[in-house]
Each structure stands twice: as structure tokens, then as C-alpha cells.
Design a protein around this motif. Structure first.
Motif, mmCIF file in Angstrom:
data_model
loop_
_atom_site.group_PDB
_atom_site.id
_atom_site.type_symbol
_atom_site.label_atom_id
_atom_site.label_comp_id
_atom_site.label_asym_id
_atom_site.label_seq_id
_atom_site.Cartn_x
_atom_site.Cartn_y
_atom_site.Cartn_z
ATOM 1 N N CYS A 126 61.628 58.291 30.088
ATOM 2 C CA CYS A 126 62.965 57.932 30.590
ATOM 3 C C CYS A 126 63.942 59.039 30.215
ATOM 4 C CB CYS A 126 63.401 56.616 29.947
ATOM 5 S SG CYS A 126 65.106 56.136 30.273
ATOM 6 N N LEU B 212 71.391 53.442 24.351
ATOM 7 C CA LEU B 212 71.736 52.051 24.679
ATOM 8 C C LEU B 212 71.463 51.113 23.508
ATOM 9 C CD1 LEU B 212 70.465 51.764 28.363
ATOM 10 C CD2 LEU B 212 72.685 52.511 27.493
ATOM 11 N N PHE B 213 70.698 51.603 22.534
ATOM 12 C CA PHE B 213 70.334 50.781 21.378
ATOM 13 C C PHE B 213 70.663 51.548 20.102
ATOM 14 C CE2 PHE B 213 67.628 49.158 24.810
ATOM 15 C CZ PHE B 213 67.823 47.777 24.685
ATOM 16 N N LEU C 261 66.801 58.806 29.130
ATOM 17 C CA LEU C 261 67.624 58.479 27.955
ATOM 18 C C LEU C 261 66.869 58.569 26.624
ATOM 19 C CD1 LEU C 261 69.837 55.549 29.281
ATOM 20 C CD2 LEU C 261 70.359 57.964 29.128
ATOM 21 N N CYS D 183 59.683 54.151 28.016
ATOM 22 C CA CYS D 183 60.790 54.829 27.327
ATOM 23 C C CYS D 183 60.556 56.325 27.143
ATOM 24 C CB CYS D 183 61.052 54.161 25.982
ATOM 25 S SG CYS D 183 61.790 52.514 26.132
ATOM 26 N N CYS E 23 67.377 55.659 21.667
ATOM 27 C CA CYS E 23 67.962 55.507 22.997
ATOM 28 C C CYS E 23 69.432 55.170 22.791
ATOM 29 C CB CYS E 23 67.259 54.374 23.738
ATOM 30 S SG CYS E 23 68.123 53.906 25.260
ATOM 31 N N CYS F 77 63.204 49.215 29.796
ATOM 32 C CA CYS F 77 64.324 48.328 30.089
ATOM 33 C C CYS F 77 64.809 48.665 31.492
ATOM 34 C CB CYS F 77 65.442 48.449 29.052
ATOM 35 S SG CYS F 77 66.646 49.741 29.397
ATOM 36 N N VAL G 284 63.538 52.180 19.971
ATOM 37 C CA VAL G 284 62.740 51.579 21.049
ATOM 38 C C VAL G 284 61.328 52.168 20.961
ATOM 39 C CG1 VAL G 284 64.744 51.152 22.520
ATOM 40 C CG2 VAL G 284 63.520 53.317 22.750
ATOM 41 N N TRP H 140 65.949 52.071 32.873
ATOM 42 C CA TRP H 140 65.015 53.202 32.946
ATOM 43 C C TRP H 140 65.370 54.117 34.114
ATOM 44 C CZ3 TRP H 140 61.724 55.393 36.492
ATOM 45 C CH2 TRP H 140 60.816 56.345 36.000
HETATM 46 FE FE1 SF4 Z 1 65.172 54.277 28.864
HETATM 47 FE FE2 SF4 Z 1 65.701 51.667 28.560
HETATM 48 FE FE3 SF4 Z 1 63.806 52.839 27.103
HETATM 49 FE FE4 SF4 Z 1 66.361 53.408 26.690
HETATM 50 S S1 SF4 Z 1 65.374 51.418 26.363
HETATM 51 S S2 SF4 Z 1 64.703 54.885 26.749
HETATM 52 S S3 SF4 Z 1 67.195 53.341 28.778
HETATM 53 S S4 SF4 Z 1 63.785 52.572 29.326
#
Ligand code: SF4
Length: 76
Positions: A41, A57-58, A43, A38, A55, A69, A63, A72
Motif C-alpha cells: 500500500c 492512519l493508525f 501508505l 499493507c 501507517c 483496510c 499494522v 488501501w
Molecule cells: Fe494501507 Fe490501510 Fe494498511 Fe494503512 S492500514 S497501510 S492505509 S491498507
């Protein structure tokens, strides 16, 4: 502080999120590599040195820096 993402959360399951990138499902995600995590990444919204970070997405949870995830993507 925001709670860490539970790997059993529906979004986490859908994205194959794990708190430890080395535990990613290699069969399901053959492109995964342990160097992907993460905090490298694109994001990742927090400092590279933070143990937990945000992140998009969450939303509302955090995270782990060493998490992963299937969304990535390498930070440019
Ligand atoms: Fe990246 Fe997935 Fe981690 Fe979010 S949860 S920072 S998209 S790897």
C-alpha cells in the motif's frame, strides 16, 4: 515496540481494517482483492519485509504486513 492495531479499535472498524487481508469483508468491500495488503500500500511506512509496520492512519500503533483496510491504495 508499538502495539499492533486491534481490529476492534474504532478507527480499525471504521476503515474495515483486518490483520489478515484474506479476512476482509468482501460484501462491504467488493473491490478488495487478496493481493492488496499493507506492505504494498502506498501508505505503508516500513520496509517491505517487515512483519509489522507503520501507517499514518493508525498513529502510535502498527499494522501487519499482510493486513488491509479500505484506504488501501496501490504503491506507485
Ligand atoms: Fe494501507 Fe490501510 Fe494498511 Fe494503512 S492500514 S497501510 S492505509 S491498507
Amino acid at each position: 515496540a508499538q502495539a499492533p492495531v486491534d481490529e476492534k479499535d474504532p478507527t480499525a472498524v471504521a476503515l474495515g481494517y483486518v490483520a489478515d487481508t484474506t479476512k476482509a469483508d468482501a460484501k462491504k468491500y467488493p473491490k478488495h482483492e487478496n493481493a492488496q495488503q499493507c506492505n504494498n500500500c502506498t501508505l505503508w511506512q516500513s520496509k517491505p519485509t517487515d512483519a509489522l509496520g507503520n501507517c499514518p492512519l493508525f498513529a502510535g500503533k502498527q499494522v501487519t504486513a499482510k493486513g488491509w483496510c479500505s484506504a488501501w491504495a496501490k504503491k506507485a
